[in-house]
Design an enzyme around this catalytic site. Structure first.
Site, PDB file in Angstrom:
ATOM      1  N   GLU A 188       0.780 -11.397  10.322  1.00 15.17           N
ATOM      2  CA  GLU A 188       0.188 -10.229  10.988  1.00 15.17           C
ATOM      3  C   GLU A 188      -1.242 -10.613  11.309  1.00 15.17           C
ATOM      4  O   GLU A 188      -1.986 -11.045  10.423  1.00 15.17           O
ATOM      5  CB  GLU A 188       0.182  -9.000  10.076  1.00 15.17           C
ATOM      6  CG  GLU A 188       1.553  -8.423   9.824  1.00 15.17           C
ATOM      7  CD  GLU A 188       1.516  -7.113   9.016  1.00 15.17           C
ATOM      8  OE1 GLU A 188       0.514  -6.367   9.080  1.00 15.17           O
ATOM      9  OE2 GLU A 188       2.506  -6.873   8.310  1.00 15.17           O
ATOM     10  N   GLU A 223       2.631  -7.494   1.912  1.00 17.05           N
ATOM     11  CA  GLU A 223       1.423  -6.914   1.304  1.00 17.05           C
ATOM     12  C   GLU A 223       1.746  -6.257  -0.040  1.00 17.05           C
ATOM     13  O   GLU A 223       1.452  -5.087  -0.268  1.00 17.05           O
ATOM     14  CB  GLU A 223       0.743  -5.922   2.271  1.00 17.05           C
ATOM     15  CG  GLU A 223       0.230  -6.616   3.514  1.00 17.05           C
ATOM     16  CD  GLU A 223      -0.709  -5.775   4.395  1.00 17.05           C
ATOM     17  OE1 GLU A 223      -0.950  -4.595   4.095  1.00 17.05           O
ATOM     18  OE2 GLU A 223      -1.208  -6.338   5.396  1.00 17.05           O
TER      19      GLU A 223
HETATM   20  O1  AHR Z   1       0.501  -3.624  11.258  1.00 12.31           O
HETATM   21  C1  AHR Z   1       0.194  -2.432  10.608  1.00 12.31           C
HETATM   22  C2  AHR Z   1       0.169  -2.579   9.092  1.00 12.31           C
HETATM   23  O2  AHR Z   1      -0.885  -3.419   8.726  1.00 12.31           O
HETATM   24  C3  AHR Z   1       1.369  -3.216   8.463  1.00 12.31           C
HETATM   25  O3  AHR Z   1       2.406  -2.326   8.248  1.00 12.31           O
HETATM   26  C4  AHR Z   1       0.821  -3.711   7.159  1.00 12.31           C
HETATM   27  O4  AHR Z   1       1.523  -4.841   6.678  1.00 12.31           O
HETATM   28  C5  AHR Z   1      -0.627  -4.005   7.473  1.00 12.31           C
HETATM   29  O5  AHR Z   1      -1.480  -3.470   6.545  1.00 12.31           O
END
Ligand code: AHR
Length: 495
Positions: A300, A171
């Site tokens: 994710e 991110e």
């Molecule tokens: O999974 C929690 C957070 O969500 C992670 O650290 C980040 O990559 C995303 O915004």
């Protein structure tokens, strides 16, 4: 309600990458500390610090790949503080908690070995350096007489770890450095250039995953600015979190919201996710170098209902298990472009497959969905179609009541159908036709359901929701089966 399913057993559409069934573990809340790792001195049964119960559960769901150390944590992680006898305690910047560094690279590799999965490491682009990243690769993978390989030999292992999957930041448009697409592309070009070279220690080379975003124009801009350097990369990753109502995202009440509006919106999210997968895959096809196709990684994803003070701990009720299963069906169907996904997160954080409290452990319905569908890993996707009543959510998204994917095992002797009935109220009597099959040798099936979609497994009753065997009278060319409302059914047919 009446439904129809057709599977064309002789129409093969591709291989379902086993890594679609991956997970993600970050130094956040109690995911690592307490969830996966308790330390060798703990009274909780462990093997060199790793929770024995959790390792066994992850092995039983056949977890193929685990992403670590973050998340936002990755772009503030300096790996050298987490190796050797002298660990460097620090502040975990993003999640505002102490970081002992007790769990570092060697412990992570040990965990992956114990579970039987591949390690996937995200390097620090936001506050790290290219040098730090390639030193980490050297530590993990080199068999030469070099400084970092010798450090690994001294601290943990004479043998290289063979880590193939490497993420180039996380991110970076946000917690990973607040970069513009141009800036990230510039950094990524440098990292990929050196990391690709360092990958020669691996027979198949390193597999490098660049940081994408669900929101455009990030991906298009990054790919454009990467120019020819795109050839050094193997994949681009996006994140997809769902579950909060648009107007009140992350409201605490969402976890136990049993209203049809909420439930159908969650199921409808899979339609939106599919659209995103299609768009991003098309972009990747366009920018892929001529000698290899860039893969799509969703490293994710999952439900995110509320921001709690407990390190993003949330319960994971039946509706999460159904959402996971419908999304996995969708990822399976897009196995020509989706090469890996990692649900967030493995234990005690967001849509966890495992919850722990002290020495207790609970497997969530999401865990059971992964375990039930594990037979799709590495299997051949078959053409299939499900027709029933069309549902709609409050966002105006329409979708079939039945979500489906079908595959044949790599050895060709098993046919698997995973079916989610997303109706809250109606069972679906379904006519299932298997085209291109002459006989069926045997069949078994399991179903996951409960009274309410908000029912969950907790520390009072960890077995409230678990897969139950169900009778299926399979025959060729057709047979009938009733899929209960709000359920996941996996049917395995011996060929
Ligand atoms: O999974 C929690 C957070 O969500 C992670 O650290 C980040 O990559 C995303 O915004």
């Amino acid at each position: 309600m009446q439904g129809y399913i057709t599977v064309w057993v002789d129409r093969e559409l591709g291989t379902i990458n086993r890594n679609i069934y991956g997970s993600f573990a970050e130094h956040l809340g109690r995911c690592i500390y307490g969830g996966l790792w308790v330390g060798p001195q703990s009274r909780i049964p462990n093997d060199e610090g790793l929770r024995r119960d959790v390792v066994q559960a992850l092995a039983a769901m056949k977890l193929p790949v685990l992403r670590w150390p973050g998340g936002c944590f990755a772009d503030d992680y300096h790996w050298e503080g987490g190796i050797g006898p002298q660990r460097r305690p620090r502040r975990n910047l993003w999640w505002n908690q102490p970081e002992t560094n007790e769990f570092g690279t060697d412990e992570f590799i040990h965990l992956c070995r114990a579970v039987g999965c591949e390690p996937y490491i995200s390097v620090n682009v936001g506050s790290g350096t290219v040098e730090e990243a390639i030193n980490w690769m050297e530590y993990c993978n080199s068999s030469q007489e070099s400084h970092y390989a010798n450090l690994r030999r001294r601290h943990a292992s004479p043998e290289p770890y063979g880590v193939r999957y490497w993420g180039v930041g996380n991110e970076n448009w946000g917690c990973g450095g607040n970069m513009s697409p141009q800036q990230y592309a510039y950094e990524c070009r440098k990292y990929a250039c050196f990391m690709r070279k360092m990958g020669v220690d691996l027979e198949a080379g390193a597999y490098l995953i660049a940081c994408g975003d669900e929101r455009e124009p990030w991906n298009a801009e990054v790919l454009r600015h990467l120019g020819g350097a795109v050839g050094s990369l193997d994949a681009l990753s996006i994140h997809m979190y769902r579950g909060g109502a648009p107007a009140q995202a992350h409201a605490a009440s969402e976890t136990f919201d049993a209203s049809p509006e909420h439930f159908y919106r969650l199921m409808g999210e899979v339609v939106g996710m599919e659209e995103k997968v299609r768009q991003t895959a098309a972009l990747l096809d366009y920018y892929s170098p001529s000698d290899h196709k860039l893969g799509l990684v969703v490293d994710e994803w999952g439900t995110w209902y509320c921001d709690t003070d407990e390190g993003l701990f949330q319960q994971s009720p039946l509706k999460d298990g159904l959402f996971a299963a419908a999304a996995l069906n969708m990822f399976n169907r897009h196995c020509d472009s989706v090469v890996m996904t990692n649900m967030a997160q493995t234990a005690n954080v967001l849509q966890a497959v495992i919850l722990t409290r002290g020495s207790e452990m609970v497997l969530t319905p999401t865990y059971h969905a992964y375990e039930m569908m594990k037979g799709h890993q590495g299997a051949t996707l078959l053409a299939s179609q499900a027709n029933s009543t069309t549902l709609a959510d409050t966002e105006g998204r329409a979708f079939e009541t039945l979500s489906l994917s079908a595959s044949r095992s790599a050895k060709g002797c098993k046919l698997r159908l995973s079916v989610v009935n997303m109706s809250l109220e109606e069972d679906c009597r379904t006519e299932i036709t298997l085209r291109g099959l002459e006989t069926v040798k045997g069949v078994s099936a399991r179903v996951l359901t409960s009274e309410q979609v908000t029912d969950c497994n907790d520390f009072d009753d960890g077995d409230r929701i678990k897969p139950q065997p169900v009778e299926v009278q399979a025959a060729v060319p057709s047979f009938s089966h009733t899929f209960p409302a709000k359920s996941l059914t996996v049917i395995e047919i011996e060929l």
